[in-house]
Motif scaffolding. Structure first.
Motif, PDB file in Angstrom:
ATOM      1  N   LEU A  96      -2.228   1.366 -10.437  1.00  0.00           N
ATOM      2  CA  LEU A  96      -2.478   1.165 -11.865  1.00  0.00           C
ATOM      3  C   LEU A  96      -1.606   0.051 -12.431  1.00  0.00           C
ATOM      4  CD1 LEU A  96      -3.066   4.608 -13.512  1.00  0.00           C
ATOM      5  CD2 LEU A  96      -4.496   2.596 -13.597  1.00  0.00           C
ATOM      6  N   TYR A  97      -0.369  -0.020 -11.923  1.00  0.00           N
ATOM      7  CA  TYR A  97       0.480  -1.142 -12.321  1.00  0.00           C
ATOM      8  C   TYR A  97      -0.214  -2.437 -11.972  1.00  0.00           C
ATOM      9  CZ  TYR A  97       4.781   1.363 -13.497  1.00  0.00           C
ATOM     10  OH  TYR A  97       5.705   2.151 -14.077  1.00  0.00           O
ATOM     11  N   GLU A 130       0.842  -1.198   0.000  1.00  0.00           N
ATOM     12  CA  GLU A 130       0.000   0.000   0.000  1.00  0.00           C
ATOM     13  C   GLU A 130       0.877   1.249   0.000  1.00  0.00           C
ATOM     14  OE1 GLU A 130      -3.491   0.104   0.057  1.00  0.00           O
ATOM     15  OE2 GLU A 130      -3.338  -2.018  -0.398  1.00  0.00           O
ATOM     16  N   THR A 131       1.222   1.743  -1.175  1.00  0.00           N
ATOM     17  CA  THR A 131       2.076   2.941  -1.234  1.00  0.00           C
ATOM     18  C   THR A 131       1.261   4.205  -1.181  1.00  0.00           C
ATOM     19  OG1 THR A 131       1.969   2.957  -3.617  1.00  0.00           O
ATOM     20  CG2 THR A 131       3.799   1.772  -2.629  1.00  0.00           C
ATOM     21  N   GLY A 132      -0.002   4.115  -1.592  1.00  0.00           N
ATOM     22  CA  GLY A 132      -0.817   5.324  -1.652  1.00  0.00           C
ATOM     23  C   GLY A 132      -0.656   6.060  -2.962  1.00  0.00           C
ATOM     24  N   ARG A 133       0.213   5.541  -3.843  1.00  0.00           N
ATOM     25  CA  ARG A 133       0.392   6.238  -5.121  1.00  0.00           C
ATOM     26  C   ARG A 133      -0.486   5.627  -6.176  1.00  0.00           C
ATOM     27  NH1 ARG A 133       6.830   6.224  -4.696  1.00  0.00           N
ATOM     28  NH2 ARG A 133       6.944   7.647  -2.923  1.00  0.00           N
ATOM     29  N   ILE A 134      -1.102   6.467  -6.940  1.00  0.00           N
ATOM     30  CA  ILE A 134      -2.074   6.002  -7.913  1.00  0.00           C
ATOM     31  C   ILE A 134      -1.435   5.092  -8.949  1.00  0.00           C
ATOM     32  CG2 ILE A 134      -1.831   8.075  -9.354  1.00  0.00           C
ATOM     33  CD1 ILE A 134      -5.130   6.490  -8.633  1.00  0.00           C
ATOM     34  N   GLN A 135      -0.194   5.385  -9.241  1.00  0.00           N
ATOM     35  CA  GLN A 135       0.417   4.633 -10.335  1.00  0.00           C
ATOM     36  C   GLN A 135       0.765   3.213  -9.926  1.00  0.00           C
ATOM     37  OE1 GLN A 135       3.295   7.596 -11.203  1.00  0.00           O
ATOM     38  NE2 GLN A 135       2.210   8.288 -13.025  1.00  0.00           N
ATOM     39  N   ALA A 147      -3.055  -2.977 -14.372  1.00  0.00           N
ATOM     40  CA  ALA A 147      -2.590  -3.334 -15.709  1.00  0.00           C
ATOM     41  C   ALA A 147      -2.065  -4.769 -15.731  1.00  0.00           C
ATOM     42  CB  ALA A 147      -1.503  -2.367 -16.148  1.00  0.00           C
TER      43      ALA A 147
END
Lengths: 102, 829
Positions: free
Chosen positions: B811-812, B803-808, B815
């Motif tokens: 998304l990875y 859980e980084t909190g980064r949207i990307q 994907a």
């Protein structure tokens, strides 16, 4: 050479992949939004192509128009969010917006 | 009982929604005086304390008069007012309401209680004028009247029992009103405890009655509601149930009354199902047995045990003489006029039950006559004026029980009424004397008060006439009717065997008791009111002969008051209870208590304690609040005789008999006798009174005769025995209190050694088990819980990395996930 369905699909896949790549790798929020636009357009190409080669009529085109309108709205909302992020974090680097983590 | 043969119908009920006000008013007075009384007394003065109390009593009396008027307007057999407030309890078939009822019997009681109660409240304003705890006294008095009204007005056993216990409480509070005096506090406790014995019998009888009517949970198969079709012309309760309903002729089935059968707490329902023959309940009760004893007899006798306690019959009478420790108005109101007659009232109320059991009748009459005779003899030699009246009360209550025992229910009740008047007069007269003589109760130190206290003397004489049984004063009519009915009653049984001789035997003992009554009452009158005033002198010669003094003298050496023997209470205690060692301390306590008394009594009171020769001034007539009450009550003692003019004199049934007839539906047969016999018996009654009077006059008038003195010396042993009340208190001490104390000591030992050991063992066992359980808890349960907790924590620590909190990052994930789905799609087509 008469372009076939496969050509269109290849272009659409290329567009989509580029968009995805942009979204995944860019740190600039505006660039991420642009990537999203690319992905939308890639799918638009798909819709038009399938309509021409498989379904017939104008369904695909109508659908595409909807997606274009939607994309414009999405861009407006997205840019508003970007502005809000900038206000909050003083940057538009998407890595900064990780408050949800805590 | 002329109405005996007619078929009785169910009680006709008229509702009277204001009945609850009658007991409410005294309750309000009690609440106000107990909560705010002390403040009222300090800021507004004592006037307001008694003002509230008397106003409440008057209101209650007026409400009772209103009910009386309503009842008078009704036809004789419909005189039943009823007022249900709310349901108090419903459990199974047990059901009782907070409800009040007035029939002629309870109406009479309510009028007595509120009228005499009001007068005694007025009297108390004079008698207790110097009392610092004035407010408390009036709060208690009002509380008592409230409870007494509940007792007589209760529509069911529950309300009656509530009042029954309530008057016990009020009696306890008032006897030990001066609770700093240990003897008075003890007297209150004694009254309470002795009454508990009686109440236990009463409640057992109540349960047994309830059970015999069908019990709580299983209705008997034959106990079913039956429809009762009344006679023609009988109106089925038209006004009461709904005033708007037409009272015209109705169809037969509306006229038909349903009488509920089965267990009930309600007097009216009980009466209906027992009295009306067609229900068969009376028949069943008569033939049911428990352990070979007729159930009905058992019920009646157990309930009579309650009456024995409350109404001071042998052997439970011992508390009543001690109850004289209370203030004199209390003795008059509670221990003469009202509360002690509760037992008589109860028997009369349940007359239809008692009349069905000849054994119970015989039992009641026997106990009554023995008590009457026994107490009358004790009265002969008492010197304390209140003690004389106390034993007289016990004796008169015995006479009442003869009445209700032999089946002359109206006569017993009538004696209750007349006794309430003349005994209240006597007690209040004695209170007036005690007040006039500066709290002196010993008749040997009175005498000659007629000139000093004329009103008190005259009223006392009138009441003495009444109690002795001279014509034209009320006691004659009631006592004579009772004794005559006793003589003509031949149907009583003793322990199931017919005893036709019992009625005449009761008559003989009763007439002896009446003679004795006349004797000791005139004795008290002559000792108190004729001759010379002996306050100070005249007691010295008696002093050495007084067995109490002889016992008590050694105890008093240390207190510095060797001559102080005029307080019988302080002496009775060490002598009677055999507390040799703490006796001196007792004396001290009593003296301290009297020192406290002295603060609120007249200053002369204090002097009187230290030196008999120096009473504070001559006796004086009491204030007007007292004499006025005395005159009213004495007039009542004469006027009430109108209610009982016998058939023989006027040709009509006595007014009260006629009035009470609907409330006393019992059927009792008496021997038919000629008019001559009746005249003969009335003559015997008068002769008995005259003989007693004659001897009392010869022996005690003006205090000149030496005969009593000589007689006393000749029969000193007998005199001592009677003077000490046949040592009944001592016998109780040896037979009841000592074993009780021994049992208590044994139980204490048992508790300490056996029970405690068991308890300790159980404690040790529990501790052992607890330790074991603790181990399980610590190692097994805690281990499992901690293990699970740790697992979760470690898992969380590993997973939080994702859980980084980064949207990307997400998304990875998305994907890659979709890629995976596509790949899988290809792989597993």
């Amino acid at each position: 050479m008469i372009p076939t369905l496969s050509h269109y699909l290849a272009v659409a896949a290329l567009l989509f992949a580029l968009g995805l790549f942009t979204v995944l790798t860019r740190r600039n929020a505006v660039a991420v939004l642009m990537g999203v636009e690319l992905m939308l357009n890639g799918s638009n190409v798909n819709l038009v192509a399938f309509n021409k080669f498989v379904v017939g009529g104008l369904t695909g085109q109508a659908f595409t128009l909807f997606v274009v309108v939607l994309a414009a709205a999405e861009a407006a909302v997205g840019l508003a969010i970007v502005l809000s992020i900038f206000h909050t974090f003083k940057t538009i680097d998407v890595r900064a917006a990780d408050l949800m983590r805590e | 009982m002329e109405h005996a043969t007619q078929q009785l119908g169910p009680t006709v009920v008229h509702s009277a929604s204001y009945l609850w006000l009658i007991p409410l008013f005294p309750a309000i007075g009690a609440v106000i005086n107990s909560l705010l009384g002390i403040r009222i007394q300090r800021t507004l003065g004592k006037k307001w304390n008694h003002g509230i109390a008397i106003a409440m009593m008057t209101l209650s009396f007026l409400t009772a008069l209103r009910a009386f008027a309503q009842m008078l307007a009704l036809p004789g057999n419909e005189r039943f007012l009823q007022n249900t407030l709310w349901n108090m309890l419903s459990a199974g078939q047990l059901r009782f309401d907070l409800a009040f009822a007035l029939d002629p019997l309870s109406m009479m009681m309510v009028l007595i209680i509120t009228f005499i109660g009001t007068l005694i409240h007025v009297f108390s304003t004079g008698y207790m004028a110097d009392e610092p705890d004035y407010w408390r006294f009036f709060a208690y008095l009002n509380l008592f009247v409230f409870a007494m009204l509940l007792l007589v007005m209760g529509d069911n056993f529950a309300v009656m029992f509530f009042g029954w216990e309530g008057v016990g409480l009020a009696s306890y509070l008032l006897i030990s009103f001066w609770y700093t005096d240990i003897e008075k506090a003890k007297a209150g406790m004694k009254a309470f405890v002795v009454n508990r014995f009686g109440d236990f019998g009463f409640i057992l009888g109540l349960f047994l009655l309830f059970w015999s009517l069908g019990g709580i949970w299983e209705p008997r198969p034959d106990a079913r509601s039956v429809s009762y079709v009344p006679e023609i012309g009988y109106k089925a309760n038209p006004a009461a149930s709904n005033p708007f309903e037409s009272t015209g002729p109705r169809s037969a089935d509306v006229h038909g009354q349903i009488i509920p059968l089965g267990p009930t707490m309600n007097f009216r329902e009980l009466r209906d199902q027992v009295v009306i023959e067609s229900t068969g309940v009376g028949e069943r009760l008569r033939h049911q047995t428990l352990w070979g004893v007729a159930l009905l007899t058992l019920v009646c006798m157990l309930m009579f045990v309650g009456a024995m306690g409350k109404s001071a019959q042998l052997p439970l009478y011992v508390w009543l003489p001690d109850a004289m420790a209370g203030p004199t108005p209390v003795s008059a109101l509670i221990h003469a006029a009202t509360m002690v007659t509760a037992g008589v009232y109860m028997v009369a109320r349940l007359s239809y039950l008692y009349a069905m059991s000849p054994t119970a009748m015989g039992w009641v009459a026997t106990v009554g006559v023995l008590t009457a005779f026994f107490a009358a003899t004790i009265g002969f030699f008492q010197y304390d004026i209140k003690k004389v009246l106390a034993y007289s009360t016990v004796s008169q209550l015995g006479i009442m029980f003869i009445g209700v025992g032999v089946g002359a229910y109206w006569a017993g009740t009538y004696h209750l009424l007349t006794h309430a008047f003349f005994k209240a007069t006597l007690f209040l007269g004695s209170g007036s004397v005690i007040l006039g003589c500066h709290h002196e109760q010993d008749m040997r130190k009175m005498g000659g008060l007629k000139k000093l206290m004329p009103v008190t003397a005259w009223t006392y004489l009138v009441a003495t006439w009444a109690i002795a049984g001279f014509p034209w004063a009320s006691g004659f009519y009631s006592k004579d009717e009772i004794l005559f009915k006793a003589f003509t009653q031949r149907g009583m049984e003793l322990f199931g065997t017919p005893a036709p001789w019992l009625g005449p035997a009761v008559f003989v003992l009763g007439i002896l008791a009446a003679t004795g009554t006349s004797f000791y009452m005139f004795r008290s009158y002559y000792m108190t009111f004729t001759g010379h005033y002996k306050g100070g002198a005249g007691h010295a010669e008696e002093h050495d002969e007084d067995p109490h003094a002889a016992h008590a003298a050694p105890h008093h050496v240390g207190t510095g008051h060797p001559h102080d023997d005029h307080d019988p209470v302080a002496h009775a205690a060490p002598a009677a209870h055999g507390h040799a060692a703490p006796a001196a301390a007792h004396g001290q306590v009593a003296h301290m208590a009297h020192a406290l008394d002295a603060v609120h009594a007249a200053p002369a009171h204090d002097d009187g304690h230290d030196d008999h020769g120096a009473h504070g001034g001559p006796p004086h007539e009491s204030p007007r609040s007292i004499t006025w009450v005395l005159v009213t009550l004495a007039a009542g003692a004469v006027i009430t005789s109108v209610l009982g003019i016998p058939l023989l004199w006027s040709g009509h049934a006595p007014i009260l008999e006629h009035w009470l007839a609907p409330a006393l539906p019992a059927e009792v047969t008496f021997l038919h006798t000629s008019h001559a016999t009746e005249w003969l018996f009335q003559g015997m009654g008068v002769a008995a009174a005259a003989i007693g009077w004659f001897f009392a006059m010869k022996l005690f008038k003006d205090g000149k005769s030496r005969v009593p003195h000589d007689l006393k010396h000749r029969f000193f042993g007998f005199w001592t025995l009677v003077y000490n009340k046949y040592y009944v208190d001592e016998a109780y001490h040896a037979l009841v209190i000592r074993p009780a104390l021994f049992l208590a000591a044994f139980l204490s030992w048992f508790d300490q050694h056996v029970i405690d050991w068991i308890v300790n063992f159980a404690g040790w066992l529990a501790r052992f088990v607890a330790a074991f359980d603790d181990a399980i808890d610590k190692y097994v349960v805690d281990g499992a819980v901690n293990g699970l907790g740790g697992l979760t924590r470690e898992g969380g620590r590993l997973l939080r990395r994702i859980e980084t909190g980064r949207i990307q990052t997400y998304l990875y994930g998305a994907a890659l996930g979709s890629l995976l789905v596509v790949l899988l799609n290809f792989l597993f087509r």
